[in-house]
Design a protein around this motif. Sequence first.
Motif, PDB file in Angstrom:
ATOM      1  N   PRO A 126      17.162 -24.928  -2.921  1.00  0.00           N
ATOM      2  CA  PRO A 126      17.101 -25.754  -1.718  1.00  0.00           C
ATOM      3  C   PRO A 126      16.375 -27.072  -1.977  1.00  0.00           C
ATOM      4  N   CYS A 127      16.670 -28.063  -1.138  1.00  0.00           N
ATOM      5  CA  CYS A 127      16.022 -29.368  -1.300  1.00  0.00           C
ATOM      6  C   CYS A 127      14.563 -29.328  -0.900  1.00  0.00           C
ATOM      7  N   ARG A 128      14.206 -28.415   0.024  1.00  0.00           N
ATOM      8  CA  ARG A 128      12.852 -28.209   0.543  1.00  0.00           C
ATOM      9  C   ARG A 128      12.330 -29.403   1.354  1.00  0.00           C
ATOM     10  N   THR A 129      13.215 -30.315   1.735  1.00  0.00           N
ATOM     11  CA  THR A 129      12.781 -31.463   2.524  1.00  0.00           C
ATOM     12  C   THR A 129      13.552 -31.631   3.833  1.00  0.00           C
ATOM     13  N   CYS A 130      14.755 -31.031   3.974  1.00  0.00           N
ATOM     14  CA  CYS A 130      15.540 -31.204   5.196  1.00  0.00           C
ATOM     15  C   CYS A 130      14.944 -30.374   6.332  1.00  0.00           C
ATOM     16  N   LYS A 131      15.453 -30.564   7.546  1.00  0.00           N
ATOM     17  CA  LYS A 131      14.883 -29.897   8.729  1.00  0.00           C
ATOM     18  C   LYS A 131      15.010 -28.381   8.656  1.00  0.00           C
ATOM     19  N   PHE A 132      16.046 -27.883   7.977  1.00  0.00           N
ATOM     20  CA  PHE A 132      16.201 -26.436   7.854  1.00  0.00           C
ATOM     21  C   PHE A 132      15.226 -25.866   6.823  1.00  0.00           C
ATOM     22  N   GLN A 181      14.726 -21.966   6.570  1.00  0.00           N
ATOM     23  CA  GLN A 181      16.128 -21.564   6.681  1.00  0.00           C
ATOM     24  C   GLN A 181      16.920 -22.182   5.518  1.00  0.00           C
ATOM     25  N   PHE A 182      16.620 -21.694   4.321  1.00  0.00           N
ATOM     26  CA  PHE A 182      17.174 -22.308   3.116  1.00  0.00           C
ATOM     27  C   PHE A 182      18.683 -22.134   3.000  1.00  0.00           C
ATOM     28  N   ALA A 183      19.242 -21.075   3.616  1.00  0.00           N
ATOM     29  CA  ALA A 183      20.693 -20.881   3.567  1.00  0.00           C
ATOM     30  C   ALA A 183      21.436 -22.005   4.277  1.00  0.00           C
ATOM     31  N   LEU A 184      20.747 -22.734   5.152  1.00  0.00           N
ATOM     32  CA  LEU A 184      21.350 -23.833   5.899  1.00  0.00           C
ATOM     33  C   LEU A 184      20.944 -25.195   5.343  1.00  0.00           C
ATOM     34  N   CYS A 185      20.328 -25.211   4.171  1.00  0.00           N
ATOM     35  CA  CYS A 185      19.859 -26.459   3.556  1.00  0.00           C
ATOM     36  C   CYS A 185      20.984 -27.493   3.500  1.00  0.00           C
ATOM     37  N   GLU A 186      20.653 -28.721   3.840  1.00  0.00           N
ATOM     38  CA  GLU A 186      21.650 -29.792   3.911  1.00  0.00           C
ATOM     39  C   GLU A 186      21.926 -30.448   2.557  1.00  0.00           C
ATOM     40  N   HIS A 187      21.048 -30.242   1.598  1.00  0.00           N
ATOM     41  CA  HIS A 187      21.188 -30.941   0.309  1.00  0.00           C
ATOM     42  C   HIS A 187      20.911 -29.998  -0.862  1.00  0.00           C
ATOM     43  N   TYR A 188      21.433 -28.783  -0.770  1.00  0.00           N
ATOM     44  CA  TYR A 188      21.099 -27.767  -1.766  1.00  0.00           C
ATOM     45  C   TYR A 188      21.858 -27.939  -3.083  1.00  0.00           C
ATOM     46  N   ASP A 189      21.299 -27.364  -4.113  1.00  0.00           N
ATOM     47  CA  ASP A 189      21.974 -27.189  -5.396  1.00  0.00           C
ATOM     48  C   ASP A 189      22.256 -25.692  -5.522  1.00  0.00           C
ATOM     49  N   PHE A 190      23.198 -25.336  -6.375  1.00  0.00           N
ATOM     50  CA  PHE A 190      23.557 -23.922  -6.489  1.00  0.00           C
ATOM     51  C   PHE A 190      24.046 -23.653  -7.901  1.00  0.00           C
ATOM     52  N   LEU A 191      23.406 -22.680  -8.553  1.00  0.00           N
ATOM     53  CA  LEU A 191      23.804 -22.311  -9.910  1.00  0.00           C
ATOM     54  C   LEU A 191      25.163 -21.614  -9.868  1.00  0.00           C
ATOM     55  N   GLU A 239      25.578 -17.638 -22.321  1.00  0.00           N
ATOM     56  CA  GLU A 239      24.546 -16.877 -23.010  1.00  0.00           C
ATOM     57  C   GLU A 239      23.163 -17.188 -22.451  1.00  0.00           C
ATOM     58  N   TYR A 240      22.960 -18.450 -22.048  1.00  0.00           N
ATOM     59  CA  TYR A 240      21.659 -18.885 -21.532  1.00  0.00           C
ATOM     60  C   TYR A 240      21.859 -19.765 -20.299  1.00  0.00           C
ATOM     61  N   VAL A 241      20.887 -19.717 -19.377  1.00  0.00           N
ATOM     62  CA  VAL A 241      20.927 -20.550 -18.176  1.00  0.00           C
ATOM     63  C   VAL A 241      19.538 -21.147 -17.948  1.00  0.00           C
ATOM     64  N   LYS A 242      19.527 -22.414 -17.565  1.00  0.00           N
ATOM     65  CA  LYS A 242      18.281 -23.059 -17.142  1.00  0.00           C
ATOM     66  C   LYS A 242      18.047 -22.763 -15.672  1.00  0.00           C
ATOM     67  N   VAL A 243      16.854 -22.239 -15.356  1.00  0.00           N
ATOM     68  CA  VAL A 243      16.543 -21.798 -13.996  1.00  0.00           C
ATOM     69  C   VAL A 243      15.168 -22.317 -13.587  1.00  0.00           C
ATOM     70  N   PRO A 244      15.012 -22.872 -12.367  1.00  0.00           N
ATOM     71  CA  PRO A 244      13.669 -23.225 -11.897  1.00  0.00           C
ATOM     72  C   PRO A 244      12.788 -21.978 -11.793  1.00  0.00           C
ATOM     73  N   GLU A 245      11.538 -22.115 -12.170  1.00  0.00           N
ATOM     74  CA  GLU A 245      10.635 -20.961 -12.114  1.00  0.00           C
ATOM     75  C   GLU A 245      10.584 -20.358 -10.714  1.00  0.00           C
ATOM     76  N   LYS A 246      10.673 -21.198  -9.667  1.00  0.00           N
ATOM     77  CA  LYS A 246      10.609 -20.705  -8.294  1.00  0.00           C
ATOM     78  C   LYS A 246      11.769 -19.783  -7.939  1.00  0.00           C
ATOM     79  N   ASN A 247      12.815 -19.794  -8.747  1.00  0.00           N
ATOM     80  CA  ASN A 247      14.009 -19.005  -8.442  1.00  0.00           C
ATOM     81  C   ASN A 247      14.069 -17.685  -9.198  1.00  0.00           C
TER      82      ASN A 247
END
Length: 355
Positions: free
Chosen positions: A91-97, A102-112, A122-130
């Motif tokens: 999630p962007c963590r900055t929009c109103k949702f 309400q991260f499922a409704l994020c207006e500017h999300y990224d998605f792996l 074989e390998y994926v880059k992942v944010p630690e928060k995820n």
Amino acid sequence: MQKMMYAANLHAPNDLRYEQVPIPELGAEDVLVKVSACGVCGSDIPRVLTQGTYHFPTIPGHEFGGTITEVGESVSKDIIGKRVAVIPLIPCRTCKFCEVGQFALCEHYDFLGSRNDGGFAEYVKVPEKNLVFVPDNVDEESVAFLEPISVALHVVSNNEVKVGEDVAVYGLGAIGIFVAQWAKAFGAAHVFAIDLDPKKVAVAKEMGLVDAICSAEEDAEAIIKEKTNGNGLDAVFEASGAGVVFNQAIALLKSGGRMGLVGRPTKSLEITNPTYEKILRGQITIKGTWSFEFKRLPHNAWDIALEALSSGKIKTAPIISHRLPLSKTYDAVKIMADHSEFFYKILIEPALDEK
């Protein structure tokens, strides 16, 4: 020279190539996950074959887990070697949702797996928060199911299933079978797990869903009315994506009943006049559910899902029909698209290419 890995890389719709690509370079707060297993989701079929992703090339796959092999400079090295499931929504963590969780409704999300590279690699880059750290008693294949299990938990909790209620689930794909298991775990008196495929119904019964019904061989409406003493259902979940089910399901609801939508129809949905009248006169609540909950408070849905998986409350092994190497990812998608053979859940396991 940057190290390389193998991946199923989507260059255009219906152009999925098993090829070598660079291993991702980590940002300060990222980790590198070596993928143990990645589930093929129904949404991957149009994504790979017809619709494509948001840019090309992209590595699809969003239901995965594995082992941390490397960390960014701001991440503790103590987690290297830990086994994890991965939350694919960034999630962007900055929009109103996002501000209210309400991260499922994020207006500017990224998605792996659709907007950024995912788990068919074989390998994926992942944010630690995820990351979701998993205990030793949860095997590597089960970790790949934590995303659909969390989606199903969101569906059931969003529609407030209560102890003693009578519930039906139409469509026993991965989400449907997990919705049914969660409804049972929430204390529903009857969980009518309904599908046209007798093999899927047999698996559902094997998993303890004793009221599973094959609607191709039995009269689901008659069985439900008999077992509910003619009262009908408190809640019904549409997980099939079949337009005809919508009308059938509404007809079985009590007045004041609830319908939870999670299946994605591939054809136009027609609501009949009697169905519309029932919605009005019965004051039926219809609620859609998208994605999964991601907020940490007051309850962490992914931790709840992990505990249910770890304790055996939610079962996964019986629905695994195929385990295929990464090099056969396109074949997996085609099996699901063409229904060329029976499948339930197909897992892509990169280590199988090494054998």
